[in-house]
Enzyme design. Structure first.
Site, PDB file in Angstrom:
ATOM      1  N   HIS A 153       0.846  -1.195   0.000  1.00 49.25           N
ATOM      2  CA  HIS A 153       0.000   0.000   0.000  1.00 49.25           C
ATOM      3  C   HIS A 153       0.882   1.246   0.000  1.00 49.25           C
ATOM      4  CE1 HIS A 153       0.851  -0.525   4.366  1.00 49.25           C
ATOM      5  NE2 HIS A 153       0.884   0.792   4.370  1.00 49.25           N
ATOM      6  N   HIS A 198      -5.879  -2.027   4.770  1.00 49.78           N
ATOM      7  CA  HIS A 198      -5.910  -0.889   3.853  1.00 49.78           C
ATOM      8  C   HIS A 198      -5.113  -1.221   2.605  1.00 49.78           C
ATOM      9  CE1 HIS A 198      -2.164  -0.493   5.864  1.00 49.78           C
ATOM     10  NE2 HIS A 198      -1.952   0.785   5.682  1.00 49.78           N
ATOM     11  N   HIS A 213       4.644   7.237   2.539  1.00 48.11           N
ATOM     12  CA  HIS A 213       5.454   6.027   2.435  1.00 48.11           C
ATOM     13  C   HIS A 213       4.896   5.012   1.449  1.00 48.11           C
ATOM     14  CE1 HIS A 213       2.757   4.685   5.866  1.00 48.11           C
ATOM     15  NE2 HIS A 213       2.768   3.558   5.180  1.00 48.11           N
ATOM     16  N   TYR A 254       9.487   2.123   9.871  1.00 55.06           N
ATOM     17  CA  TYR A 254       9.640   3.101   8.795  1.00 55.06           C
ATOM     18  C   TYR A 254      11.116   3.412   8.613  1.00 55.06           C
ATOM     19  CZ  TYR A 254       4.672   4.585   9.054  1.00 55.06           C
ATOM     20  OH  TYR A 254       3.311   4.667   9.036  1.00 55.06           O
ATOM     21  N   GLU A 264       8.140   1.517   4.270  1.00 57.13           N
ATOM     22  CA  GLU A 264       7.694   0.766   5.450  1.00 57.13           C
ATOM     23  C   GLU A 264       7.803  -0.707   5.121  1.00 57.13           C
ATOM     24  OE1 GLU A 264       3.377   0.594   6.166  1.00 57.13           O
ATOM     25  OE2 GLU A 264       3.755   0.643   8.322  1.00 57.13           O
TER      26      GLU A 264
END
Ligand code: FE
Length: 306
Positions: A153, A198, A213, A254, A264
């Site tokens: 993502h 997500h 990110h 991160y 990430e």
């Protein structure tokens, strides 16, 4: 829309300031595989458990940041249907011919109210993953570094968050899995087109079109810790972690690529089903929402974007 036209995140194009250095970062350290280069000098990479030809495109430029993020759609009919719906919504829509990106079919490019370029496509050449589809092994030892499983993502920062939320829900059929509210104002939206926590997320920001990110999936918390070890061993700039997110419940770290694009790697996270209620985080719990253990936001999280 229940059985969705949009299947999943397919690729992300990012700008890097030193291509060779970036390729080394994403192959040797993140553990991606280089699969192609094109006439424009762009480099194509994929993760070991992805089947399609690429999921990351690197382009050398003077500034870091994201060129575009793309989603794979069900088929050509879905692509045409969505192209029309995007135009009706008011997006600037453009068809990009097959082959403009190596090994990729026609793409429909559109702009979002948050100022990002997105793409949809139905076809990409099949490359195959590293373990095959008959009696596959459960892991690989043929890739290096963190051995990320897949591109998962992006988190994007931009201006008209309400507009992008409407676009992704009403036109593209995403569900709002989690949101952050400051009073009545939506400041964060975590959207799923699948069962994942997500597939794309947005944070309200005073500049359009920013990348927070690009995220890659790992198998476990142990692999997140190992990723942190790799970062220390090779001097990779760590932003925060290893820790856990309250939002999505993912275990995360991160870090930055050599051009300053935030990456990430994460493991786990909650499951989304379309009948679930949207989870709400309030502004006074934002620290815990983003970093569940520290319970405070670091300045970097809010301010450093490319
Ligand atoms: Fe993330």
């Amino acid at each position: 829309m229940s059985q969705k036209d949009v299947l999943r995140p397919g690729h992300v194009g990012i700008r890097v300031m030193d291509l060779d250095e970036a390729v080394r970062h994403y192959t040797d350290h993140v553990g991606l595989i280089e699969t192609a280069r094109d006439r424009e000098g762009r480099v194509y990479l994929k993760a070991w458990d992805e089947y399609d030809w690429f999921s990351l495109v690197l382009r050398e430029a003077d500034e870091s940041g994201m060129d575009f993020m793309a989603f794979k759609v069900r088929d050509a009919e879905a692509l045409a249907r969505l192209e029309q719906a995007l135009a009706e919504f008011g997006c600037r829509v453009e068809r990009i011919p097959a082959g403009e990106l190596a090994h990729c079919g026609e793409r429909v490019r559109f702009d979002s109210p948050t100022g990002h370029h997105f793409e949809l496509y139905a076809e990409k050449d099949f490359y195959g993953n590293e373990v095959g589809t008959t009696n596959p092994e459960a892991f690989v030892d043929t890739v290096g570094g963190m051995a990320a499983n897949r591109f998962d993502h992006c988190l994007l920062y931009g201006t008209d968050l309400d507009g992008s939320l409407r676009l992704f829900r009403e036109v593209l059929g995403f569900d709002l899995a989690e949101q952050v509210l400051d009073g009545e104002t939506l400041v964060g939206a975590f959207l799923s087109c699948s069962n994942k926590a997500h597939d794309i997320a947005f944070i309200r920001h005073d500049e359009p079109g920013r990348l927070h990110h690009v995220s890659f999936l790992l198998d476990s918390w142990e692999e997140v810790l190992r990723a942190a070890d790799i970062m220390s061993k090779y001097g990779i700039s760590i932003d925060i972690g290893p820790t856990r997110h309250g939002i999505t419940r993912g275990k995360t770290i991160y870090f930055f690529d050599p051009s300053g694009n935030r990456n990430e790697v994460f493991a786990g996270g909650s499951t989304w089903y379309p009948d679930h209620p949207t989870i709400t985080w309030t502004a006074d719990s934002l620290g815990k929402a983003i970093f569940y253990h520290d319970r405070v936001l670091n300045e970097n999280f809010l301010a450093v974007v490319t």
